[in-house]
Design a protein around this motif. Structure first.
Motif, PDB file in Angstrom:
ATOM      1  N   LEU A 159       0.841  -1.193   0.000  1.00  0.00           N
ATOM      2  CA  LEU A 159       0.000   0.000   0.000  1.00  0.00           C
ATOM      3  C   LEU A 159       0.874   1.239   0.000  1.00  0.00           C
ATOM      4  CD1 LEU A 159      -2.822  -0.063   2.690  1.00  0.00           C
ATOM      5  CD2 LEU A 159      -3.064   0.047   0.220  1.00  0.00           C
ATOM      6  N   ARG A 160       0.503   2.204  -0.796  1.00  0.00           N
ATOM      7  CA  ARG A 160       1.137   3.515  -0.730  1.00  0.00           C
ATOM      8  C   ARG A 160       0.052   4.557  -0.593  1.00  0.00           C
ATOM      9  NH1 ARG A 160       6.346   3.538  -3.103  1.00  0.00           N
ATOM     10  NH2 ARG A 160       6.865   1.411  -3.695  1.00  0.00           N
ATOM     11  N   LEU A 161       0.235   5.453   0.337  1.00  0.00           N
ATOM     12  CA  LEU A 161      -0.734   6.523   0.544  1.00  0.00           C
ATOM     13  C   LEU A 161      -0.047   7.842   0.290  1.00  0.00           C
ATOM     14  CD1 LEU A 161      -2.072   5.184   3.965  1.00  0.00           C
ATOM     15  CD2 LEU A 161      -2.966   4.692   1.695  1.00  0.00           C
ATOM     16  N   TYR A 162      -0.676   8.696  -0.482  1.00  0.00           N
ATOM     17  CA  TYR A 162      -0.101  10.010  -0.697  1.00  0.00           C
ATOM     18  C   TYR A 162      -1.150  10.991  -1.181  1.00  0.00           C
ATOM     19  CZ  TYR A 162       0.249   8.010  -5.436  1.00  0.00           C
ATOM     20  OH  TYR A 162      -0.005   7.397  -6.628  1.00  0.00           O
ATOM     21  N   ALA A 163      -0.735  12.233  -1.358  1.00  0.00           N
ATOM     22  CA  ALA A 163      -1.648  13.277  -1.820  1.00  0.00           C
ATOM     23  C   ALA A 163      -1.225  13.713  -3.207  1.00  0.00           C
ATOM     24  CB  ALA A 163      -1.606  14.463  -0.867  1.00  0.00           C
ATOM     25  N   GLN A 164      -2.189  14.075  -4.017  1.00  0.00           N
ATOM     26  CA  GLN A 164      -1.870  14.493  -5.379  1.00  0.00           C
ATOM     27  C   GLN A 164      -2.889  15.518  -5.861  1.00  0.00           C
ATOM     28  OE1 GLN A 164      -2.089  11.739  -9.076  1.00  0.00           O
ATOM     29  NE2 GLN A 164      -0.008  11.499  -8.302  1.00  0.00           N
ATOM     30  N   LYS A 165      -2.409  16.440  -6.673  1.00  0.00           N
ATOM     31  CA  LYS A 165      -3.331  17.427  -7.253  1.00  0.00           C
ATOM     32  C   LYS A 165      -4.126  16.792  -8.383  1.00  0.00           C
ATOM     33  CE  LYS A 165      -1.690  21.838  -7.621  1.00  0.00           C
ATOM     34  NZ  LYS A 165      -0.696  22.941  -7.778  1.00  0.00           N
ATOM     35  N   ALA A 166      -5.381  17.168  -8.480  1.00  0.00           N
ATOM     36  CA  ALA A 166      -6.226  16.621  -9.536  1.00  0.00           C
ATOM     37  C   ALA A 166      -5.818  17.194 -10.886  1.00  0.00           C
ATOM     38  CB  ALA A 166      -7.692  16.936  -9.250  1.00  0.00           C
ATOM     39  N   SER A 167      -5.614  16.310 -11.849  1.00  0.00           N
ATOM     40  CA  SER A 167      -5.326  16.765 -13.211  1.00  0.00           C
ATOM     41  C   SER A 167      -6.634  17.247 -13.847  1.00  0.00           C
ATOM     42  CB  SER A 167      -4.770  15.609 -14.033  1.00  0.00           C
ATOM     43  OG  SER A 167      -5.794  14.652 -14.251  1.00  0.00           O
ATOM     44  N   ALA A 168      -6.513  17.851 -14.999  1.00  0.00           N
ATOM     45  CA  ALA A 168      -7.709  18.345 -15.678  1.00  0.00           C
ATOM     46  C   ALA A 168      -8.687  17.204 -15.938  1.00  0.00           C
ATOM     47  CB  ALA A 168      -7.319  19.026 -16.981  1.00  0.00           C
ATOM     48  N   THR A 169      -8.163  16.101 -16.448  1.00  0.00           N
ATOM     49  CA  THR A 169      -9.010  14.946 -16.760  1.00  0.00           C
ATOM     50  C   THR A 169      -9.680  14.395 -15.507  1.00  0.00           C
ATOM     51  OG1 THR A 169      -7.262  14.384 -18.330  1.00  0.00           O
ATOM     52  CG2 THR A 169      -9.033  12.779 -18.014  1.00  0.00           C
TER      53      THR A 169
END
Lengths: 232, 232
Positions: free
Chosen positions: A178-188
């Motif tokens: 498992l990997r947990l992280y945060a990411q910005k939403a891309s346009a798609t």
DNA sequence: TAGTGGTCTAGACCACCGG
DNA sequence: CGGTGGTCTAGACCACTAT
């Protein structure tokens, strides 16, 4: 004597308290199980059960001959339960919906191959889908499936049942990462989830294996506001 | 007979395989421990040990008189180890740095009081600090500390030692709650962490207690790119 | 109330590994 | 090599709860 019987939990609590109160310090060696058993007037196996619990919770370390020691570097250990998305939604009292976005075969990027432990690039099945709560996007799933280890998936109508659910019911796994992280939403992604581009998404990435043979790698993007909760 | 001895792990593996292969289906009741013991020609406690392991891994449920059942709703259970921030940085081979940003007493918002289980609003100690890796901001910590349960913290020089580290060494806790989520960086946070406003931050929020008495609530904002990894 | 899992015991042998 | 934890056994009693 109005003494209650010595239980393994009482032994565990006593030892834990001793450690937390500083009567045993990080790195200190604890008495042998047999000595504890004598002192507390119980069987050695009772002490052993208690110690095993403390090992599991990360407070002590044990080695044969080396003895039992208080861990030098304390860690907080928490357990995460990850449920099937459908149940997670239904059990929170909302209506579950599912929607297949796309399905195709493609050669994944090397980062994906690496996480699955695949050396030679080869095409995998890529399934993107949306899990809805009360009709609104809740989790977006980007999934790669190894058709080599799970050819049956090709016969499944993924417009009706999610790969998430089918795999859990039909494809046992012996190990996962498992990997947990945060990411910005891309346009798609933003469009698919009906949110704003750049919103902070919580990502749960999971690779599952059956005896080192890769089954699937899935990135689950959760709606802003999503929280994963763990308790001791 | 060239049979090896029956170990609890072999029993566990056998039962697990039976379940994963579908010989026992979700909801099915398994034989009693005593029957398993007879079948496998081992002691009941060996079966019990194996079953306990399967309970821990979330595969089965057991109730007295009710018997042992395969869980109807499969869950993936993972263990997270959360280290002291300093060690996490040092053990990855980088240089650790620490910097106190601000320290004051204030009445926290109700959301914070709620998570700590405090009914009547009262002032707590608020300590904000930065953990640096190789001189660059790595984790930003926003912490509330209950001076009622931990008055000693007021005597500590928090410009030299992080509350994180001091508390772990000096204030035992018996329970904690973890919340993991993603959040956009505010203008202030972005400046403190030397990132862009709106960047996706991974947040680890932890409330710790000692016998239901609140000790501290901390939100740790991790640099974009931060990942928490768990394995089975 | 009866059936099942949970725990404790006392003893034995084994496996690992530090000195 | 010897000391320590890991496991197995056979038996007993207890605690919960489904019926």
């Amino acid at each position: 004597m109005a003494e209650r019987k010595t239980t393994w939990k009482s032994v565990r609590d006593r030892v834990r308290d001793d450690i937390l109160a500083g009567r045993f310090k990080p790195g200190d060696r604890l008495p042998r199980d047999a000595d504890f058993a004598d002192t507390l007037n119980c069987a050695r196996s009772t002490v052993q059960r208690a110690m095993q619990d403390l090992v599991d919770s990360g407070l002590i370390e044990r080695r044969r001959k080396g003895g039992t020691h208080v861990r030098r570097e304390p860690i907080a250990r928490a357990t995460l339960d990850i449920r099937v998305t459908r149940l997670e939604i239904e059990q929170s009292g909302r209506e579950y919906g599912y929607q297949l976005i796309s399905l195709k075969e493609a050669v994944p990027p090397v980062s994906v191959l690496a996480k699955l432990g695949i050396a030679a690039p080869r095409p995998l099945l890529r399934a993107d889908a949306l899990h809805l709560a009360d009709g609104r996007p809740y989790i977006l799933e980007e999934r790669w499936i190894c058709t080599q280890t799970t050819p049956e998936i090709l016969q499944v109508d993924l417009t009706r049942i999610s790969a998430n659910e089918w795999l859990i019911k039909n494809k046992p796994y012996s190990r996962y990462e498992l990997r947990l992280y945060a990411q910005k939403a891309s346009a798609t992604t933003a469009q698919q989830m009906e949110i704003d581009q750049g919103d902070a998404l919580f990502v749960i990435e999971r690779a599952t294996f059956e005896d080192e043979r890769p089954i699937t790698l899935v990135k689950s993007f959760a709606q802003p506001g999503y929280q994963l909760v763990a308790t001791t």
